[in-house]
Design an enzyme around this catalytic site. Sequence first.
Site, PDB file in Angstrom:
ATOM      1  N   GLU A  84       0.817  -1.219   0.000  1.00 62.71           N
ATOM      2  CA  GLU A  84       0.000   0.000   0.000  1.00 62.71           C
ATOM      3  C   GLU A  84       0.852   1.271   0.000  1.00 62.71           C
ATOM      4  O   GLU A  84       0.357   2.337  -0.322  1.00 62.71           O
ATOM      5  CB  GLU A  84      -0.960  -0.024   1.202  1.00 62.71           C
ATOM      6  CG  GLU A  84      -1.980  -1.155   1.065  1.00 62.71           C
ATOM      7  CD  GLU A  84      -2.819  -1.396   2.322  1.00 62.71           C
ATOM      8  OE1 GLU A  84      -3.962  -1.828   2.179  1.00 62.71           O
ATOM      9  OE2 GLU A  84      -2.330  -1.157   3.433  1.00 62.71           O
TER      10      GLU A  84
ATOM     11  N   GLY B  36     -12.967  -2.831   2.234  1.00 61.62           N
ATOM     12  CA  GLY B  36     -14.071  -3.605   1.665  1.00 61.62           C
ATOM     13  C   GLY B  36     -15.301  -2.709   1.532  1.00 61.62           C
ATOM     14  O   GLY B  36     -15.671  -2.019   2.477  1.00 61.62           O
TER      15      GLY B  36
ATOM     16  N   MET C 223      -9.512  -1.724   8.784  1.00 68.29           N
ATOM     17  CA  MET C 223      -9.065  -2.204  10.089  1.00 68.29           C
ATOM     18  C   MET C 223      -8.139  -1.233  10.836  1.00 68.29           C
ATOM     19  O   MET C 223      -7.551  -1.625  11.843  1.00 68.29           O
ATOM     20  CB  MET C 223      -8.381  -3.584   9.922  1.00 68.29           C
ATOM     21  CG  MET C 223      -9.306  -4.615   9.299  1.00 68.29           C
ATOM     22  SD  MET C 223      -8.534  -6.229   9.028  1.00 68.29           S
ATOM     23  CE  MET C 223      -8.298  -6.785  10.707  1.00 68.29           C
ATOM     24  N   GLU C 224      -8.004  -0.007  10.354  1.00 71.05           N
ATOM     25  CA  GLU C 224      -7.071   0.920  11.013  1.00 71.05           C
ATOM     26  C   GLU C 224      -7.574   2.352  11.178  1.00 71.05           C
ATOM     27  O   GLU C 224      -7.213   3.035  12.155  1.00 71.05           O
ATOM     28  CB  GLU C 224      -5.741   1.001  10.224  1.00 71.05           C
ATOM     29  CG  GLU C 224      -4.954  -0.285  10.149  1.00 71.05           C
ATOM     30  CD  GLU C 224      -5.421  -1.210   9.042  1.00 71.05           C
ATOM     31  OE1 GLU C 224      -6.084  -0.700   8.094  1.00 71.05           O
ATOM     32  OE2 GLU C 224      -5.171  -2.418   9.107  1.00 71.05           O
TER      33      GLU C 224
ATOM     34  N   ASP D 210     -12.627  -5.127  -2.435  1.00 73.61           N
ATOM     35  CA  ASP D 210     -13.565  -6.262  -2.347  1.00 73.61           C
ATOM     36  C   ASP D 210     -14.878  -5.741  -1.797  1.00 73.61           C
ATOM     37  O   ASP D 210     -14.980  -4.584  -1.409  1.00 73.61           O
ATOM     38  CB  ASP D 210     -12.980  -7.362  -1.434  1.00 73.61           C
ATOM     39  CG  ASP D 210     -12.660  -6.824  -0.042  1.00 73.61           C
ATOM     40  OD1 ASP D 210     -11.494  -6.509   0.216  1.00 73.61           O
ATOM     41  OD2 ASP D 210     -13.586  -6.678   0.780  1.00 73.61           O
TER      42      ASP D 210
HETATM   43  N1  ADE Z   1      -9.658  -4.176   3.944  1.00 72.33           N
HETATM   44  C1  ADE Z   1      -9.879  -4.544   2.662  1.00 72.33           C
HETATM   45  N2  ADE Z   1     -10.927  -5.370   2.581  1.00 72.33           N
HETATM   46  C2  ADE Z   1     -11.385  -5.526   3.850  1.00 72.33           C
HETATM   47  C3  ADE Z   1     -12.436  -6.274   4.420  1.00 72.33           C
HETATM   48  N3  ADE Z   1     -13.235  -7.029   3.665  1.00 72.33           N
HETATM   49  N4  ADE Z   1     -12.613  -6.209   5.767  1.00 72.33           N
HETATM   50  C4  ADE Z   1     -11.796  -5.457   6.540  1.00 72.33           C
HETATM   51  N5  ADE Z   1     -10.785  -4.740   6.041  1.00 72.33           N
HETATM   52  C5  ADE Z   1     -10.583  -4.773   4.721  1.00 72.33           C
END
Ligand code: ADE
Length: 253
Positions: free
Chosen positions: A13, A80, A191-192, A215
Site C-alpha cells: 500500500e 471492503g 481495520m485501522e 472487495d
Molecule cells: N480491507 C480490505 N478489505 C477488507 C475487508 N473485507 N474487511 C476489513 N478490512 C478490509
Amino acid sequence: MGRLAILGALHEEIADLLAAMDPGTTIHRIAMRDFHVGTLWGTPCVIALSRIGKVAAAATASIVIREFQVSRVLFTGLAGGLHADVDVGDVVVASSLMQHDMDARPLFDQHEIPLLGRVRFDADAGLSALLHDHAGQFIRARGASAAIGRATLAAPNVHLGLIATGDVFVSHNDEALALRKRLPDALCVEMEGAAMAQVCYEFGIPFAVMRVISDRADHAAKTDFTAFLQNVARVYTAGIMEPLLKSGALAGD
Ligand code: ADE
C-alpha cells in the site's frame, strides 16, 4: 514546518511512495517499525508501515505525532465496500470514521469510545477535499479497469463519507449484511482508520483516510483483496498522491 505522515497497513500500500522518496531519506526504527523521514515529491514526509489492525495503527500514529513533528496524518490503503453504491475499484475518502467493534454496553452506548464521549471522528475537511479531487482526477485520467481487467471496474467512482473500522477482516456475506444494517451510512470497512483517527483527535492533529475498494466484504473478499493488493493498490496510492504533493498544497505549513 510540520511533516505530512503517510501510514499504510501493508507494504504494497505504500511501496511506490517509499521508492519515490528523495535520496537522503533516513530510516528510524522504533517499536519494530521503520519510519522513513525525508521528502516525497517536494513535501516533507514521514512514511511508515503500521501493520494491520487498530492497535498497530494507534501505536504508529502516536509515534509519528510524538517523534516526527507531523502537522497532518494520512492513512491510505484498501477497504471492503459496504454501501450498495461502493464497488471494487472505487475510492473512498473519509469524512468521518467510527469503530464498528467498540461495544461497552451497558456501561456506554454502542460504538461510543468510553470516557471520550464520541462515536465518530471527523477527518480534516481541507485535506479530505484535496484527496477527493485528486482521486477523481486520477480515476478520470486512467480509470482502473485496465489495471485489473474486471468489467465491474469500468467506471470507478470517488466517494466521501463514513468509514467503519474494526479488528475484523469482513469476509462473510452475513457479517457484511449485519454491518450494513447497523451502519447504513458506512461506505466501507477497514481495520485501522478510526484507531488512527482517535489518536489524532486526542492529540489535536488533523488527519485524513483514503481507501481503494478491493472487495465487497463478502465470501470473495480474500481472493479480491489479494489480487488487488498485488496489482492495483500501489498504482492508485502513488497515482493520486504524486500530483497532489507536487502541487505543493501540503508543503507549506
Ligand atoms: N480491507 C480490505 N478489505 C477488507 C475487508 N473485507 N474487511 C476489513 N478490512 C478490509
